[in-house]
Design an enzyme around this catalytic site. Structure first.
Site, PDB file in Angstrom:
ATOM      1  N   SER A 126       0.953  -1.326  -0.185  1.00 28.27           N
ATOM      2  CA  SER A 126      -0.141   0.079   0.087  1.00 28.27           C
ATOM      3  C   SER A 126       0.851   1.158  -0.086  1.00 28.27           C
ATOM      4  O   SER A 126       1.972   1.300   0.615  1.00 28.27           O
ATOM      5  CB  SER A 126      -0.977  -0.140   1.375  1.00 28.27           C
ATOM      6  N   TYR A 150      -1.608   0.215  10.370  1.00 28.09           N
ATOM      7  CA  TYR A 150      -1.776  -0.652   9.097  1.00 28.09           C
ATOM      8  C   TYR A 150      -0.753  -0.393   7.994  1.00 28.09           C
ATOM      9  O   TYR A 150      -0.163  -1.468   7.547  1.00 28.09           O
ATOM     10  CB  TYR A 150      -3.199   0.086   8.517  1.00 28.09           C
ATOM     11  N   LYS A 154       1.967  -3.227   6.817  1.00 27.89           N
ATOM     12  CA  LYS A 154       2.431  -3.473   5.312  1.00 27.89           C
ATOM     13  C   LYS A 154       3.696  -3.489   5.225  1.00 27.89           C
ATOM     14  O   LYS A 154       4.527  -4.290   4.531  1.00 27.89           O
ATOM     15  CB  LYS A 154       1.783  -2.266   4.502  1.00 27.89           C
ATOM     16  N   ASP A 296      -4.372  13.095   8.098  1.00 23.44           N
ATOM     17  CA  ASP A 296      -4.762  12.976   6.709  1.00 23.44           C
ATOM     18  C   ASP A 296      -3.866  13.886   6.053  1.00 23.44           C
ATOM     19  O   ASP A 296      -3.245  14.934   6.583  1.00 23.44           O
ATOM     20  CB  ASP A 296      -6.119  13.577   6.380  1.00 23.44           C
TER      21      ASP A 296
HETATM   22  N1  LIG Z   1      -8.670  -1.164  -1.086  1.00 27.40           N
HETATM   23  C1  LIG Z   1      -7.762  -0.399  -0.739  1.00 27.40           C
HETATM   24  O1  LIG Z   1      -7.873   0.667  -0.670  1.00 27.40           O
HETATM   25  C2  LIG Z   1      -6.371  -0.786  -0.662  1.00 27.40           C
HETATM   26  C3  LIG Z   1      -5.256  -0.113  -0.928  1.00 27.40           C
HETATM   27  C4  LIG Z   1      -3.933  -0.563  -0.632  1.00 27.40           C
HETATM   28  C5  LIG Z   1      -3.634  -1.883  -0.540  1.00 27.40           C
HETATM   29  N2  LIG Z   1      -4.809  -2.864  -0.130  1.00 27.40           N
HETATM   30  C6  LIG Z   1      -4.385  -4.196   0.225  1.00 27.40           C
HETATM   31  O2  LIG Z   1      -4.990  -4.962  -0.558  1.00 27.40           O
HETATM   32  C7  LIG Z   1      -5.533  -6.222  -0.169  1.00 27.40           C
HETATM   33  C8  LIG Z   1      -6.862  -6.450  -0.521  1.00 27.40           C
HETATM   34  O3  LIG Z   1      -7.778  -5.273  -0.153  1.00 27.40           O
HETATM   35  P1  LIG Z   1      -9.353  -5.123  -0.439  1.00 27.40           P
HETATM   36  O4  LIG Z   1      -9.737  -3.732  -0.538  1.00 27.40           O
HETATM   37  O5  LIG Z   1      -9.657  -6.153  -1.324  1.00 27.40           O
HETATM   38  O6  LIG Z   1      -9.971  -5.789   0.991  1.00 27.40           O
HETATM   39  P2  LIG Z   1     -11.098  -6.586   1.258  1.00 27.40           P
HETATM   40  O7  LIG Z   1     -11.261  -6.704   2.859  1.00 27.40           O
HETATM   41  O8  LIG Z   1     -12.147  -6.357   0.424  1.00 27.40           O
HETATM   42  O9  LIG Z   1     -10.311  -8.049   0.883  1.00 27.40           O
HETATM   43  C9  LIG Z   1      -9.440  -8.838   1.526  1.00 27.40           C
HETATM   44  C10 LIG Z   1      -9.813 -10.217   1.701  1.00 27.40           C
HETATM   45  O10 LIG Z   1      -9.184 -11.034   2.557  1.00 27.40           O
HETATM   46  C11 LIG Z   1     -10.139 -11.537   3.520  1.00 27.40           C
HETATM   47  N3  LIG Z   1      -9.299 -12.000   4.905  1.00 27.40           N
HETATM   48  C12 LIG Z   1      -8.910 -11.126   5.563  1.00 27.40           C
HETATM   49  N4  LIG Z   1      -8.292 -11.477   6.565  1.00 27.40           N
HETATM   50  C13 LIG Z   1      -7.875 -12.819   6.358  1.00 27.40           C
HETATM   51  C14 LIG Z   1      -7.414 -13.865   6.615  1.00 27.40           C
HETATM   52  N5  LIG Z   1      -6.732 -13.546   8.130  1.00 27.40           N
HETATM   53  N6  LIG Z   1      -7.374 -14.970   6.237  1.00 27.40           N
HETATM   54  C15 LIG Z   1      -8.199 -15.337   5.115  1.00 27.40           C
HETATM   55  N7  LIG Z   1      -8.925 -14.353   4.383  1.00 27.40           N
HETATM   56  C16 LIG Z   1      -8.568 -13.204   5.117  1.00 27.40           C
HETATM   57  C17 LIG Z   1     -11.203 -11.005   3.569  1.00 27.40           C
HETATM   58  O11 LIG Z   1     -12.473 -11.671   3.710  1.00 27.40           O
HETATM   59  C18 LIG Z   1     -11.494 -10.112   2.216  1.00 27.40           C
HETATM   60  O12 LIG Z   1     -12.279 -11.168   1.362  1.00 27.40           O
HETATM   61  C19 LIG Z   1      -5.393  -5.989   1.351  1.00 27.40           C
HETATM   62  O13 LIG Z   1      -4.077  -6.663   1.605  1.00 27.40           O
HETATM   63  C20 LIG Z   1      -5.280  -4.449   1.620  1.00 27.40           C
HETATM   64  O14 LIG Z   1      -4.533  -4.193   2.774  1.00 27.40           O
HETATM   65  C21 LIG Z   1      -6.054  -2.333  -0.334  1.00 27.40           C
END
Ligand SMILES: NC(=O)c1ccc[n+]([C@@H]2O[C@H](COP(=O)([O-])OP(=O)(O)OC[C@H]3O[C@@H](n4cnc5c(N)ncnc54)[C@H](O)[C@@H]3O)[C@@H](O)[C@H]2O)c1
Length: 333
Positions: A126, A150, A154, A296
């Site tokens: 991220s 968070y 990461k 922020d």
């Molecule tokens: N969406 C954003 O803004 C964003 C930005 C930067 C990075 N990310 C990273 O991208 C990844 C996906 O993000 P997202 O937006 O799809 O989030 P999300 O919460 O929609 O998806 C994460 C998925 O992982 C599953 N999960 C969480 N913990 C788990 C565990 N311990 N074991 C098994 N499954 C687990 C959840 O049920 C979910 O389906 C994450 O690692 C997040 O930190 C997201």
């Protein structure tokens, strides 16, 4: 040539879009998810969109026995690791839960991958690892000063993956630093469906447009930006997903660790996003300016030049496409 790819968190927002693009590129998929922030309904949609049976392992990524069984059962070639907790404010209140899930999950996964001889990994990192940037656009060489629990989880996972790859030259790892993923699949079949209230601007706007929320709160209009509101780099989730396909292809050519920003390379203000969403849904949305949120940042947007050059990838969909697709998805729910 198509490979068998495990997508952890594949029922989630970003993971489900990655699964669609990997399938489109000819890869076979296995999904692991514990549904802490998603629903099995996403898997049904994914099966329709990909035409694959999509084996699902309903387990926590920290569950070592489940991982061992998964790698024994499926001949996995590579892993895209999206599973984890991502709510910045929740992380401040529950640091141990965040370290346990995000760092503990990565340790269990890397351990299981090592035991199974699977050493290709794409990690959902991220832009929060940069924290308050000293300058824009933010390149991969910018100082790393995550300002949240968070973001620190990461960065910790990035470090453990870098150390793992240094200890064993067979590893091929991509650390993909996402800027602000937004939008949904154009089919309207998959999109962001968090278990708790939306925290990000575009899904909040969609809730206001759908009448599920009264108004949008604009956190501060006195930032040193063109219109005074915060500026972020919104990247369409389908573009982000295509970046993962390209990163996997890159790792086939390049061992070691590759660190890449995935963003548009352009900043949009809160007011610009509201205007784009109003165009998408065809009505005016009530907004109210409130105080800045502590922590922020006024502005950050990516320098995606390295991803453009190394992957031959660039984000193609603009803010209007993001809002049109997000609105279509919300309207279907
Ligand atoms: N969406 C954003 O803004 C964003 C930005 C930067 C990075 N990310 C990273 O991208 C990844 C996906 O993000 P997202 O937006 O799809 O989030 P999300 O919460 O929609 O998806 C994460 C998925 O992982 C599953 N999960 C969480 N913990 C788990 C565990 N311990 N074991 C098994 N499954 C687990 C959840 O049920 C979910 O389906 C994450 O690692 C997040 O930190 C997201």
């Amino acid at each position: 040539m198509g490979r068998r790819v495990l997508v952890t968190g594949g029922a989630g927002y970003v993971g489900s879009h990655i699964a669609v693009e990997l399938a489109r590129a000819g890869h076979a998929l296995v999904v692991l998810d514990n549904f802490v922030n998603s629903s099995p309904a996403a898997l049904d949609a994914l099966r329709r969109l990909t035409g694959q049976s999509l084996p699902l392992v309903a387990a926590d990524v920290r569950d070592r026995a489940a991982l061992k069984a998964l790698f024994a059962r499926h001949a996995i070639d590579a892993v895209v690791h999206c599973a984890g907790l991502k709510a910045i404010r929740e992380g401040e209140a529950k640091p141990l839960a965040y370290y346990d899930s995000n760092v503990g999950g990565a340790i269990a996964l890397v351990d299981a991958m090592t035991a199974a001889g699977v050493k290709t990994l794409v990690f959902s990192s991220s832009a929060t690892v940069y924290g308050q940037p000293d300058a824009n656009p933010v390149s991969e060489d910018a100082p790393l000063q995550p300002g949240s629990v968070y973001g620190r989880t990461k960065r910790t996972v990035e470090l453990l993956l870098e150390d793992t790859a240094r200890s064993d030259r067979q590893w091929r790892v991509a650390l993909l630093r996402y800027f602000n993923p937004a939008g949904a699949h154009p089919s309207g079949e998959i999109g962001e469906a968090p278990s708790s209230a939306a925290e990000n601007l575009v899904p909040i706007l969609a809730e206001v447009a759908a009448g599920r929320r009264q108004e949008i709160e604009v956190y501060g209009d006195d930032y040193p930006t063109a219109d005074g509101t915060g500026v972020r780099d919104y990247i369409h989730v389908a573009d982000l997903a295509e970046g993962h396909v390209a990163a996997l292809a890159h790792l086939a050519r390049q061992p070691g660790v590759t660190v890449l920003n995935l963003g548009m390379g352009r900043g949009c203000s809160v007011l610009e996003v509201i205007a784009a969403f109003e165009r998408a849904c065809g009505r005016q949305l009530r907004r109210r300016v409130v105080a800045r949120r502590p922590g922020d940042v006024a502005m950050y947007y990516a320098d995606p030049a390295r991803a453009n050059a190394l992957l031959g990838w660039r984000a193609r969909r603009d803010l209007d496409a993001i809002c049109v697709d997000a609105w279509r998805w919300t309207g279907r729910r």
